[in-house]
Design a protein around this motif. Structure first.
Motif, short mmCIF file in Angstrom:
data_model
loop_
_atom_site.label_atom_id
_atom_site.label_comp_id
_atom_site.label_asym_id
_atom_site.label_seq_id
_atom_site.Cartn_x
_atom_site.Cartn_y
_atom_site.Cartn_z
N LYS A 83 0.84 -1.20 0.00
CA LYS A 83 0.00 0.00 0.00
C LYS A 83 0.88 1.26 0.00
CE LYS A 83 -3.86 2.42 0.69
NZ LYS A 83 -4.95 2.55 -0.26
N GLY A 101 -2.67 -4.99 -1.41
CA GLY A 101 -2.64 -4.22 -0.16
C GLY A 101 -3.41 -4.89 0.97
N ARG A 104 -7.19 -5.87 0.90
CA ARG A 104 -7.65 -6.53 -0.33
C ARG A 104 -7.18 -7.98 -0.38
NH1 ARG A 104 -9.14 -4.22 -5.32
NH2 ARG A 104 -10.41 -2.66 -4.31
N THR A 125 -4.83 -2.49 -4.63
CA THR A 125 -4.87 -1.97 -3.26
C THR A 125 -6.30 -1.48 -3.03
OG1 THR A 125 -4.13 0.18 -4.01
CG2 THR A 125 -2.44 -1.29 -3.15
#
Ligand code: 5AD
Ligand code: SF4
Length: 446
Positions: A83, A101, A104, A125
């Protein structure tokens, strides 16, 4: 495909990795016995300090380099560093197959499908408010489990990158957490640890309770969650981490004092003992307030276990500030402490300040606090010699397989000779005979 997940960083990451492994298994993949056998390697990264990020990136680089010519092994990176880096992750790691990220991770089985169909260098992300899929996916496991109850963090401490990478707070509904804990307990889990960056803020940003939920003795959402989970059939221990002194309310103290399953241990990061530095960090409390919060806990139980995190070498930290941290640690009588050297993180408020405490001085302050804590840990453990602790058995001790180890309610490690055949997750009474800075030694009672 046979897969392996390597995890760096905090318990949140450990939990996310476990969920990913469960989701991959549900999608028909199989856990590899070791790295050599793995056709897919996933690295879960941390970015809280530069060194932590370097470790995960370095490991990913090695895994990519190890792809033999023409080998179809997939390498994926997940977690906080993804991220932070965004597209730049592929500049650092051109051979990476996918990057995802922290909010997710539920997409990983799908990303693997896309890679198998020939796609490469996929980046996903999430937005700051996204709720991951698969939050309640668990592997068939032992007697302990982590359960995420609060995502993200909205505290915005000056040095901390966590809010940037893990997004806004979101509290999972109490009934959803209770269902997950109930299912774990039904599968033999005896101890759960509830996770949140600042877990006592549970239910503050969004409502975790609904009008149709059972009534409660508690007004505050987190003690109310404990009250609900304390009724779980088969569950013996409830822990939670990390805490902020702002959440140490009278209701929380009442929960500790009255709920038998709730362990009398709090990980309460203090970061500094200097009011000037605490203010610069934006921690939202002064030294005296922190000490008042822990006094409430130790008043009803003098053995209440307290652990902490401390940062040394924050910008502008003088010798006097450092000595204030030293004296606070002595006053607080921590059972254990994790000391970190300040590391500027891009985009945080403190990164704009000069990182003006030298590397050598940070190292010195680190060593001083570690030596203090070693002595304090020993003295605190010595007070427990002669007492009987209730120990949940973990397994044979790493150093001496003839002995077993487990933990008491305060999360202290207790090593003892097994009186009979034991199973992990069983509870035994152990009389303490010997103290060390980090462990207790004792004899199990029949
Ligand atoms: N530098 C050093 N330590 C940090 N921590 C968080 N951010 C930083 C940073 N920029 C420490 C804090 C926190 C722990 C998880 O990591 O002590 O409680
Ligand atoms: Fe960072 Fe503060 Fe959140 Fe902890 S509470 S993760 S130190 S911002």
């Amino acid at each position: 495909m046979k897969f392996i997940v390597h995890t760096y960083g905090c318990q949140m990451n450990v939990r996310d990795s476990e969920a990913v492994a469960a989701l991959l298994a549900a999608a028909g993949h199989e856990k590899a016995a070791n790295e050599d056998e793995a056709e897919m390697v996933i690295i879960n990264s941390c970015t809280v300090r530069d060194k932590a990020e370097q470790k995960a990136i370095g490991k990913s680089g090695n895994m990519i380099a190890a792809k033999r010519n023409g080998s179809k092994r997939l390498v994926g990176l997940m977690g906080c560093a993804v991220k932070r880096l965004g597209e730049d992750v592929f500049k650092l790691l051109p051979g990476l197959d996918f990057a995802v990220g922290p909010r997710r991770f539920g997409a990983i089985p799908h990303l693997v499908e896309r890679c198998l169909a020939g796609e490469r260098r996929i980046l996903e992300t999430a937005g700051d408010d996204e709720v991951p899929q698969g939050l309640d996916a668990h592997e068939q496991q032992g007697f302990k489990a982590f359960v995420t109850v609060l995502l993200g963090c909205d505290n915005r401490c000056s040095y901390c990158i966590v809010p940037d990478v893990r997004g806004h707070e979101f509290s999972r509904p109490g009934r959803e957490v209770a269902a997950e804990v109930g299912a774990l307990a039904a599968h033999g889990v005896k101890e759960v640890c509830l996770l949140g960056q600042s877990v006592l803020r549970y239910g503050r940003r969004n409502a975790a309770w609904f009008a149709s939920d059972p009534p409660s003795l508690y007004k505050e959402p987190f003690p109310r969650l404990l009250e609900m989970l304390d009724k779980t059939q088969g569950l013996e221990r409830i822990r939670f981490t990390s805490a902020h002194p702002g959440g140490c309310t009278d209701e929380l103290v009442q929960a500790f004092a009255t709920m038998p399953r709730v362990c009398r241990h709090l990980h309460l990061p203090v970061q500094s003992g200097s009011d000037r530095i605490l203010k610069a960090m934006g921690r939202g409390y002064a030294r005296a307030e922190y000490l008042a919060a822990i006094a409430k806990l130790r008043r009803f139980d003098p053995e209440f276990a307290l652990t902490t995190d401390v940062i040394v070498g924050y910008p502008g930290e003088t010798e006097e500030d450092f000595e204030a941290t030293r004296s606070l640690m002595e006053e607080a009588q921590f059972d254990n402490a994790f000391i970190f050297k300040y590391s500027p993180r891009p985009g945080t408020r403190s990164a704009a300040l000069p990182d003006d405490v030298s590397k050598e001085e940070k190292e010195r302050r680190n060593q001083v606090l570690l030596a203090d804590q070693e002595k304090r840990g020993l003295a605190r453990n010595e007070r427990l010699v002669g007492t009987v602790r209730e120990v949940m058995v973990e397994g044979p001790s790493l150093r001496n397989a003839a002995r077993w180890s487990g933990r008491d309610g305060g999360n202290r490690i207790v090593v003892f000779a097994p009186p009979r055949a034991l199973r992990p997750g069983e509870t035994v009474q152990v009389r303490i005979t010997e103290a060390h800075p980090q462990i207790l030694i004792g004899e199990a009672l029949a």
